[in-house]
Design an enzyme around this catalytic site. Structure first.
Site, PDB file in Angstrom:
ATOM      1  N   HIS A  85       0.837  -1.201   0.000  1.00 25.68           N
ATOM      2  CA  HIS A  85       0.000   0.000   0.000  1.00 25.68           C
ATOM      3  C   HIS A  85       0.878   1.260   0.000  1.00 25.68           C
ATOM      4  O   HIS A  85       0.676   2.176  -0.817  1.00 25.68           O
ATOM      5  CB  HIS A  85      -0.917  -0.033   1.238  1.00 25.68           C
ATOM      6  CG  HIS A  85      -1.762   1.176   1.409  1.00 25.68           C
ATOM      7  ND1 HIS A  85      -3.079   1.225   1.005  1.00 25.68           N
ATOM      8  CD2 HIS A  85      -1.503   2.384   1.972  1.00 25.68           C
ATOM      9  CE1 HIS A  85      -3.591   2.407   1.307  1.00 25.68           C
ATOM     10  NE2 HIS A  85      -2.645   3.135   1.900  1.00 25.68           N
ATOM     11  N   GLU A  86       1.826   1.322   0.912  1.00 17.18           N
ATOM     12  CA  GLU A  86       2.671   2.521   1.011  1.00 17.18           C
ATOM     13  C   GLU A  86       3.523   2.691  -0.243  1.00 17.18           C
ATOM     14  O   GLU A  86       3.684   3.810  -0.729  1.00 17.18           O
ATOM     15  CB  GLU A  86       3.534   2.476   2.273  1.00 17.18           C
ATOM     16  CG  GLU A  86       2.753   2.488   3.576  1.00 17.18           C
ATOM     17  CD  GLU A  86       1.756   3.631   3.728  1.00 17.18           C
ATOM     18  OE1 GLU A  86       1.932   4.695   3.088  1.00 17.18           O
ATOM     19  OE2 GLU A  86       0.785   3.475   4.486  1.00 17.18           O
ATOM     20  N   HIS A 136       1.552   4.336  -2.927  1.00 18.53           N
ATOM     21  CA  HIS A 136       1.516   5.804  -2.822  1.00 18.53           C
ATOM     22  C   HIS A 136       2.753   6.429  -3.466  1.00 18.53           C
ATOM     23  O   HIS A 136       2.658   7.485  -4.098  1.00 18.53           O
ATOM     24  CB  HIS A 136       1.420   6.255  -1.368  1.00 18.53           C
ATOM     25  CG  HIS A 136       0.083   6.073  -0.747  1.00 18.53           C
ATOM     26  ND1 HIS A 136      -1.097   6.419  -1.369  1.00 18.53           N
ATOM     27  CD2 HIS A 136      -0.266   5.592   0.484  1.00 18.53           C
ATOM     28  CE1 HIS A 136      -2.115   6.159  -0.555  1.00 18.53           C
ATOM     29  NE2 HIS A 136      -1.639   5.655   0.576  1.00 18.53           N
ATOM     30  N   HIS A 182      -5.840   6.596  -2.373  1.00 20.05           N
ATOM     31  CA  HIS A 182      -6.709   5.600  -1.746  1.00 20.05           C
ATOM     32  C   HIS A 182      -7.830   5.207  -2.689  1.00 20.05           C
ATOM     33  O   HIS A 182      -8.371   6.038  -3.416  1.00 20.05           O
ATOM     34  CB  HIS A 182      -7.262   6.113  -0.418  1.00 20.05           C
ATOM     35  CG  HIS A 182      -6.243   6.098   0.671  1.00 20.05           C
ATOM     36  ND1 HIS A 182      -6.271   6.971   1.720  1.00 20.05           N
ATOM     37  CD2 HIS A 182      -5.155   5.309   0.878  1.00 20.05           C
ATOM     38  CE1 HIS A 182      -5.253   6.728   2.526  1.00 20.05           C
ATOM     39  NE2 HIS A 182      -4.554   5.723   2.029  1.00 20.05           N
ATOM     40  N   CYS A 183      -8.163   3.923  -2.646  1.00 18.82           N
ATOM     41  CA  CYS A 183      -9.131   3.326  -3.565  1.00 18.82           C
ATOM     42  C   CYS A 183     -10.405   2.972  -2.795  1.00 18.82           C
ATOM     43  O   CYS A 183     -10.356   2.652  -1.609  1.00 18.82           O
ATOM     44  CB  CYS A 183      -8.508   2.070  -4.178  1.00 18.82           C
ATOM     45  SG  CYS A 183      -9.558   1.224  -5.364  1.00 18.82           S
ATOM     46  N   CYS A 207      -6.498  -3.568  -7.425  1.00 16.77           N
ATOM     47  CA  CYS A 207      -7.681  -3.769  -8.262  1.00 16.77           C
ATOM     48  C   CYS A 207      -7.314  -3.409  -9.704  1.00 16.77           C
ATOM     49  O   CYS A 207      -6.222  -2.898  -9.965  1.00 16.77           O
ATOM     50  CB  CYS A 207      -8.852  -2.912  -7.759  1.00 16.77           C
ATOM     51  SG  CYS A 207      -8.627  -1.133  -8.028  1.00 16.77           S
ATOM     52  N   CYS A 260      -6.408   0.405 -10.129  1.00 22.67           N
ATOM     53  CA  CYS A 260      -5.104   0.749  -9.551  1.00 22.67           C
ATOM     54  C   CYS A 260      -3.965   0.082 -10.322  1.00 22.67           C
ATOM     55  O   CYS A 260      -2.903   0.684 -10.503  1.00 22.67           O
ATOM     56  CB  CYS A 260      -5.063   0.383  -8.073  1.00 22.67           C
ATOM     57  SG  CYS A 260      -6.098   1.466  -7.048  1.00 22.67           S
TER      58      CYS A 260
END
Length: 182
Positions: A132-133, A136, A142-143, A167, A170
């Protein structure tokens, strides 16, 4: 020399298999070579005695300044309780569309919530936070897709409900980011 790889900077004592497996998973998620290096600084100066936590903003800056020069992306892996001034705690943070992030296992441990330890679950949670990080750092926001790794996570339950992959939307944005950096 073009910077292509991702560096994982490991602070504290992780089981050897933990960072090695994480390196393989990050490599699979981003298609970039991953290097694991030890964190060699004293973190005590980053401790806030009043909060009894470590200042994530200052640690992020340290990782950026001291460890990111040779890498395309760098993320510090910590075992301490992190905070930023506006939040009680964080699991991780990153420079949006930048080169550096940090993540900590501290609040991901079941023991923090009065439950028995679970190393497999801890690893799954940490892998999601790290991916996740790093997302970024590639410019992903954010999704809203419930199972996307880029969905925000305030609580460990939020992290448990999402996958460790992106997803379709993304993934497409990540591909565009890769093409823009090639």
């Amino acid at each position: 020399m073009e910077k292509k790889g991702i560096t994982l900077v490991v602070q504290g004592r992780f089981e050897k298999i933990f960072p090695d497996q994480l390196a393989r998973d990050v490599e699979a998620a981003f298609g970039r070579q991953v290097l694991v290096v030890p964190f060699t600084h004293d973190i005590l100066p980053y401790f806030d005695a009043a909060r009894k936590q470590y200042d994530a903003n200052r640690l992020l800056k340290l990782i950026h300044t001291e460890y990111s020069a040779g890498s395309f992306k760098t993320i510090g892996l910590f075992q301490v309780d992190l905070f930023i001034p506006i939040l009680t705690y964080i699991f991780g943070q990153a420079q949006y569309n930048g080169s550096t992030g940090i993540a900590s296992v501290y609040r991901l441990r079941n023991e923090q919530y009065g439950m028995p330890g679970d190393e497999k679950l801890l690893y799954e949670r940490f892998r999601k936070v790290v991916i996740h990080e790093l997302g970024h750092t590639f410019g992903l926001i954010h999704c809203h897709v419930p199972v996307c790794v880029m969905r925000p996570g305030t609580y460990v339950e939020d992290i448990d409900q999402k996958n460790h992959w992106f997803c379709n939307k993304c993934s497409s944005e990540l591909e565009t980011a890769f093409n823009n950096h090639s």
